[in-house]
Design a protein around this motif. Structure first.
Motif: not given
Length: 534
Positions: A347-352, A526-534
């Motif tokens: 499900a996570m793969l399909l939606m991302t 599975g995880v979804i992570i919002a990456v912070e700008a460096r």
């Protein structure tokens, strides 16, 4: 929000599309068959789930020998489903909730009781004599060549009135139309306009790769990989499938639909992944979305999945919009293939992934194949080609909305049996469970709407190893990281950067900051992570 207030030109690029076999979705009158009124009564569920469009299997008038793909009148609703007034009410009700409607278009063949075929088969001199594929007998009086039907046996059937054979790619009762005839093309265009004028938002073109057959009627060669395959697959269909002229037919349908802004043309295609690109077209556009079943067909391990995804992205043109399909009325349930624990990762793969996700009713609760007793089988595939596990009834069994005997689907006897209530997943139970697979699908759809990066961002693969499939989605300003453990045991996943956890497939972790370090993924997590700008 209604359709009128969000009329995006290419809405399908951000949409989640949900296939419904109407006969199995919701019955409103107790006859054991789903209908248009039943679907209207379940629109609140579709809105709650968060889908953007529904695609219906054929609802046209039909003797229903093959789930309605044998059409006797393209411009009439089958009485089992309702009438045109019911259809208009459905369109209005869906659009009021911001949900679009896609119809199945079946341009390759009709039912043999369609008035077109009745006239065509009556005489070689009839006004529609050349509307179907007719040929004289071979010198020995047999079929014109060796072409096979997908439902077994010769693809040719004798017509005594004409003293000729007609060709049928599928059932004997499904004669193939002659797409070389401009009158046939014009008639199908009229059908499309009839439904587009009633507010339909697009079509899924059935069997779009087989619309043209070899004009010389040359024999198909044997399939070198035929051992163990059912009889219809013992030839390589060089002269019946995916002919170059088929692209002209698809381009013609695209021209029709392009006169209606914001309408979608997607289609069923055949062949390996490396063939899918030409269905998009270049100078002359073809399908907006050639349906891609690569995820469903792939082995479910990390190395196979990363190869499958990479091969597909490399196969489609640069301008093409990707599409991912994980279920359908003709396909075995993915939950039966990969198992319940991995359905969350799927499900996570399909939606991302970059592209438009398609799912089939029941996939959102992890529904598996429903056992069908031999005396209840309806699928002609199983009846005509037995012994190869080709029966599609297990996927077509009615939806189970609750744990009652008839599953909340009907008050009568369902047209196909349901699984036992005490062994089945159902919508009501999973709606009550805040961490169910259904809850995960709903949360993922909401996350897609919230983050444009997941809808339109670029895809950047990461090297997948240690059973963890990982990739990035980025739109230049934002970056999201997805990591999926395809193993049942915990796996360490190393990543660089800082970010915030947006979601876990287990739905039991609150959003939290994540430092630059290793992350321990639980089995099947599975995880979804919002990456912070460096």
């Amino acid at each position: 929000m209604s359709i009128e207030s969000r009329d995006e030109a290419a809405w399908w690029e951000s949409a989640v599309i949900y296939e419904i076999a109407l006969i199995s979705f919701q019955d409103s009158n107790g006859d054991g068959k789903g209908d248009l009124a039943g679907l209207v009564s379940r629109i609140d569920y579709l809105r709650w789930l968060g889908v953007d469009a529904v695609w219906l299997t054929p609802i046209y008038k039909s003797p229903f020998r093959d789930l309605g793909y044998d059409i006797s009148d393209y411009c009439a609703i089958d009485p089992a489903f309702g009438n045109l007034e019911d259809f208009d009410r459905l369109v209005k009700a869906l659009h009021a909730e911001g949900i679009r409607l896609i119809l199945d278009l079946v341009p390759n063949h009709t039912a043999n009781d369609h008035e077109w075929f009745v006239e065509s088969s009556s005489s070689r001199n009839s006004a529609k004599a050349d509307w179907y594929i007719w040929a004289d007998a071979a010198e020995n009086g047999g079929p014109p060549n060796n072409w096979l039907s997908r439902f077994g046996g010769s693809g040719w059937e004798w017509c005594e009135a004409r003293r000729q054979y007609y060709y049928h790619s599928f059932l004997t009762e499904q004669p193939d139309l002659n797409w070389r005839n401009p009158q046939v093309r014009g008639a199908i265009a009229d059908v499309m306009r009839f439904w587009l004028d009633r507010g339909v938002d697009g079509f899924r073109v059935d069997a779009s790769a087989v619309l043209i057959k070899d004009e010389l009627l040359r024999d198909n060669p044997p399939n070198p990989e035929a051992e163990g395959k059912p009889p219809p697959q013992r030839q390589t269909p060089v002269f019946t499938d995916d002919r170059p002229e088929t692209m002209i037919c698809i381009e013609f349908m695209r021209e029709v639909i392009d006169h209606y802004p914001g309408r979608l043309l997607c289609g069923e295609v055949q062949g390996k992944t490396d063939r899918i690109g030409h269905f998009y077209g270049n100078d002359r556009p073809r399908l907006h979305l050639p349906l891609n079943f690569a995820l469903l067909d792939s082995r479910w391990d990390v190395l196979s999945l990363q190869a499958t995804i990479d091969a597909y992205f490399n196969a489609i043109p640069e301008h093409a919009w990707p599409v991912w399909v994980v279920g359908g009325h003709d396909k075995q349930r993915i939950a039966s293939k990969i198992g319940e624990p991995q359905m969350r990762a799927m499900a996570m793969l399909l939606m991302t992934l970059r592209g438009t996700p398609f799912l089939y009713m029941g996939d959102e609760i992890g529904r598996k194949r429903v056992p069908i007793p031999a005396d209840r089988v309806r699928d002609p595939f199983e009846k005509l080609v037995p012994g190869y596990d080709l029966c599609r009834d297990p996927e077509r069994a009615p939806m189970r909305w609750d744990d009652s005997a008839q599953g909340g689907f009907t008050t009568g006897e369902p047209w196909l049996p349901l699984e036992r209530a005490d062994e089945a997943v159902n919508i009501a139970a999973q709606q009550r469970d805040k961490r169910s697979l259904l809850a995960l699908f709903r949360a993922l759809m909401a996350l897609r709407r919230e983050h444009a990066c997941l809808r339109q961002g670029d895809y950047k693969a990461l090297r997948s190893c240690n059973d963890v499939l990982a990739f990035r989605r980025t739109d230049g300003r934002n970056e999201i990281l997805v990591a999926l453990n395809i193993a049942a045991e915990p796996r360490k996943w190393h990543w660089q950067g800082r970010g915030h956890l947006l979601m876990s497939t287990h739905l039991d972790r609150s959003p939290e900051p994540l430092p630059d370090a290793s992350l321990l993924l639980r089995g099947n997590e599975g995880v979804i992570i919002a990456v912070e700008a460096r």
